[in-house]
Design a protein around this motif. Structure first.
Motif, PDB file in Angstrom:
ATOM      1  N   VAL A   7       0.847  -1.194   0.000  1.00  0.00           N
ATOM      2  CA  VAL A   7       0.000   0.000   0.000  1.00  0.00           C
ATOM      3  C   VAL A   7       0.883   1.244   0.000  1.00  0.00           C
ATOM      4  O   VAL A   7       1.795   1.370   0.826  1.00  0.00           O
ATOM      5  CB  VAL A   7      -0.940   0.008   1.226  1.00  0.00           C
ATOM      6  CG1 VAL A   7      -1.807   1.261   1.234  1.00  0.00           C
ATOM      7  CG2 VAL A   7      -1.805  -1.251   1.242  1.00  0.00           C
ATOM      8  N   THR A   9       0.518   5.195   0.427  1.00  0.00           N
ATOM      9  CA  THR A   9      -0.367   6.278   0.848  1.00  0.00           C
ATOM     10  C   THR A   9       0.158   7.564   0.235  1.00  0.00           C
ATOM     11  O   THR A   9       1.340   7.896   0.384  1.00  0.00           O
ATOM     12  CB  THR A   9      -0.416   6.379   2.387  1.00  0.00           C
ATOM     13  OG1 THR A   9      -0.839   5.109   2.906  1.00  0.00           O
ATOM     14  CG2 THR A   9      -1.389   7.448   2.836  1.00  0.00           C
ATOM     15  N   ASP A  11      -0.772  11.806  -1.309  1.00  0.00           N
ATOM     16  CA  ASP A  11      -1.644  12.964  -1.427  1.00  0.00           C
ATOM     17  C   ASP A  11      -2.435  12.742  -2.720  1.00  0.00           C
ATOM     18  O   ASP A  11      -1.870  12.293  -3.724  1.00  0.00           O
ATOM     19  CB  ASP A  11      -0.782  14.238  -1.530  1.00  0.00           C
ATOM     20  CG  ASP A  11      -1.621  15.474  -1.601  1.00  0.00           C
ATOM     21  OD1 ASP A  11      -2.157  15.748  -2.711  1.00  0.00           O
ATOM     22  OD2 ASP A  11      -1.770  16.149  -0.579  1.00  0.00           O
ATOM     23  N   GLN A  15      -1.589  10.734  -6.773  1.00  0.00           N
ATOM     24  CA  GLN A  15      -2.033   9.356  -7.000  1.00  0.00           C
ATOM     25  C   GLN A  15      -1.774   8.892  -8.439  1.00  0.00           C
ATOM     26  O   GLN A  15      -1.220   7.809  -8.654  1.00  0.00           O
ATOM     27  CB  GLN A  15      -3.514   9.185  -6.656  1.00  0.00           C
ATOM     28  CG  GLN A  15      -3.948   7.736  -6.708  1.00  0.00           C
ATOM     29  CD  GLN A  15      -5.443   7.568  -6.524  1.00  0.00           C
ATOM     30  OE1 GLN A  15      -6.230   8.222  -7.210  1.00  0.00           O
ATOM     31  NE2 GLN A  15      -5.831   6.712  -5.591  1.00  0.00           N
ATOM     32  N   ARG A  43      -6.458   1.665  -7.264  1.00  0.00           N
ATOM     33  CA  ARG A  43      -6.474   3.073  -6.891  1.00  0.00           C
ATOM     34  C   ARG A  43      -7.670   3.282  -5.959  1.00  0.00           C
ATOM     35  O   ARG A  43      -8.799   2.916  -6.316  1.00  0.00           O
ATOM     36  CB  ARG A  43      -6.609   3.906  -8.162  1.00  0.00           C
ATOM     37  CG  ARG A  43      -6.868   5.338  -7.957  1.00  0.00           C
ATOM     38  CD  ARG A  43      -7.170   6.132  -9.222  1.00  0.00           C
ATOM     39  NE  ARG A  43      -7.168   5.420 -10.463  1.00  0.00           N
ATOM     40  CZ  ARG A  43      -6.427   5.761 -11.526  1.00  0.00           C
ATOM     41  NH1 ARG A  43      -5.635   6.798 -11.482  1.00  0.00           N
ATOM     42  NH2 ARG A  43      -6.503   5.093 -12.646  1.00  0.00           N
ATOM     43  N   SER A  44      -7.444   3.882  -4.779  1.00  0.00           N
ATOM     44  CA  SER A  44      -8.570   4.145  -3.875  1.00  0.00           C
ATOM     45  C   SER A  44      -9.433   5.260  -4.446  1.00  0.00           C
ATOM     46  O   SER A  44      -8.932   6.175  -5.107  1.00  0.00           O
ATOM     47  CB  SER A  44      -8.081   4.509  -2.469  1.00  0.00           C
ATOM     48  OG  SER A  44      -7.447   5.768  -2.479  1.00  0.00           O
ATOM     49  N   THR A  48      -6.246   8.644  -1.927  1.00  0.00           N
ATOM     50  CA  THR A  48      -5.153   8.647  -0.947  1.00  0.00           C
ATOM     51  C   THR A  48      -4.296   7.382  -0.939  1.00  0.00           C
ATOM     52  O   THR A  48      -3.309   7.328  -0.211  1.00  0.00           O
ATOM     53  CB  THR A  48      -5.687   8.856   0.478  1.00  0.00           C
ATOM     54  OG1 THR A  48      -6.536   7.750   0.819  1.00  0.00           O
ATOM     55  CG2 THR A  48      -6.448  10.165   0.597  1.00  0.00           C
ATOM     56  N   LYS A  49      -4.659   6.380  -1.744  1.00  0.00           N
ATOM     57  CA  LYS A  49      -3.887   5.137  -1.719  1.00  0.00           C
ATOM     58  C   LYS A  49      -3.757   4.544  -3.120  1.00  0.00           C
ATOM     59  O   LYS A  49      -4.639   4.668  -3.958  1.00  0.00           O
ATOM     60  CB  LYS A  49      -4.543   4.105  -0.805  1.00  0.00           C
ATOM     61  CG  LYS A  49      -4.468   4.478   0.663  1.00  0.00           C
ATOM     62  CD  LYS A  49      -5.002   3.355   1.531  1.00  0.00           C
ATOM     63  CE  LYS A  49      -4.902   3.685   2.993  1.00  0.00           C
ATOM     64  NZ  LYS A  49      -5.407   4.967   3.405  1.00  0.00           N
ATOM     65  N   THR A  51      -2.616   0.624  -4.268  1.00  0.00           N
ATOM     66  CA  THR A  51      -2.281  -0.687  -3.724  1.00  0.00           C
ATOM     67  C   THR A  51      -1.851  -1.608  -4.853  1.00  0.00           C
ATOM     68  O   THR A  51      -2.520  -1.698  -5.881  1.00  0.00           O
ATOM     69  CB  THR A  51      -3.488  -1.289  -2.976  1.00  0.00           C
ATOM     70  OG1 THR A  51      -3.859  -0.392  -1.935  1.00  0.00           O
ATOM     71  CG2 THR A  51      -3.146  -2.636  -2.371  1.00  0.00           C
ATOM     72  N   ALA A  82       5.091   9.081  -1.670  1.00  0.00           N
ATOM     73  CA  ALA A  82       4.177   8.105  -1.067  1.00  0.00           C
ATOM     74  C   ALA A  82       4.825   7.431   0.135  1.00  0.00           C
ATOM     75  O   ALA A  82       6.025   7.185   0.144  1.00  0.00           O
ATOM     76  CB  ALA A  82       3.797   7.046  -2.096  1.00  0.00           C
ATOM     77  N   LYS A  83       4.015   7.150   1.123  1.00  0.00           N
ATOM     78  CA  LYS A  83       4.449   6.339   2.266  1.00  0.00           C
ATOM     79  C   LYS A  83       4.183   4.886   1.883  1.00  0.00           C
ATOM     80  O   LYS A  83       3.092   4.531   1.439  1.00  0.00           O
ATOM     81  CB  LYS A  83       3.654   6.703   3.508  1.00  0.00           C
ATOM     82  CG  LYS A  83       4.017   5.873   4.724  1.00  0.00           C
ATOM     83  CD  LYS A  83       3.150   6.274   5.919  1.00  0.00           C
ATOM     84  CE  LYS A  83       3.377   5.306   7.064  1.00  0.00           C
ATOM     85  NZ  LYS A  83       2.325   4.309   7.177  1.00  0.00           N
ATOM     86  N   ASP A  85       3.829   0.911   2.683  1.00  0.00           N
ATOM     87  CA  ASP A  85       3.486  -0.064   3.722  1.00  0.00           C
ATOM     88  C   ASP A  85       3.396  -1.446   3.069  1.00  0.00           C
ATOM     89  O   ASP A  85       2.343  -1.837   2.568  1.00  0.00           O
ATOM     90  CB  ASP A  85       2.156   0.323   4.376  1.00  0.00           C
ATOM     91  CG  ASP A  85       1.810  -0.559   5.565  1.00  0.00           C
ATOM     92  OD1 ASP A  85       2.699  -1.265   6.081  1.00  0.00           O
ATOM     93  OD2 ASP A  85       0.639  -0.551   5.969  1.00  0.00           O
TER      94      ASP A  85
END
Length: 98
Positions: A7, A9, A11, A15, A43-44, A48-49, A51, A82-83, A85
Motif C-alpha cells: 500500500v 499512501t 496525497d 495518485q 487506486r482508492s 489517498t492510496k 495498492t 508516497a508512504k 506499507d
C-alpha cells in the motif's frame, strides 16, 4: 505461491503519478523476472492510496527482482511522494464465483 500487498499512501494530487511510476516499473522489467506470476494495481476512490497486489512463485524470486536495478528509479521516485506499507502473505484460500 506468495502474495505481496503493498500500500502506497499518497496525497490525492500524486495518485496518478504513483500509478504511472508503478506501471512503468512493472511493465519495464518486473513482468519479465523469473518467478513473477501476476500483478494488479488498485487506486482508492478517495485518491489517498495506491495498492499493488502481486503474486510470485517464491520469496527468492521476489528478492532477486528487488535487486534488479531497472525498476529502481521508478520505485525511488514513487517513494518521494508516497508512504510505503509493504506486506507479504501466504495464500490460504481462494473463492470464485460459480
Amino acid at each position: 505461491m506468495l502474495t505481496f500487498i503493498n500500500v502506497f499512501t499518497v496525497d490525492p494530487t500524486n495518485q496518478d503519478r504513483v500509478v504511472e511510476l508503478l506501471t512503468q516499473a512493472t511493465e519495464g522489467s518486473v513482468t519479465e523476472a523469473p518467478g513473477f506470476i501476476s500483478c494488479s494495481l488498485h487506486r482508492s476512490l478517495d485518491g489517498t492510496k495506491v495498492t499493488m497486489y502481486a503474486q510470485w512463485k517464491s520469496m527468492e524470486d521476489y528478492q532477486a527482482m528487488r535487486e534488479d536495478p531497472r525498476p529502481l528509479p521508478f520505485f525511488q521516485e514513487a517513494l518521494t511522494m508516497a508512504k510505503f506499507d509493504p506486506g507479504s502473505y501466504e495464500v490460504i484460500k481462494t473463492f470464485n464465483h460459480v
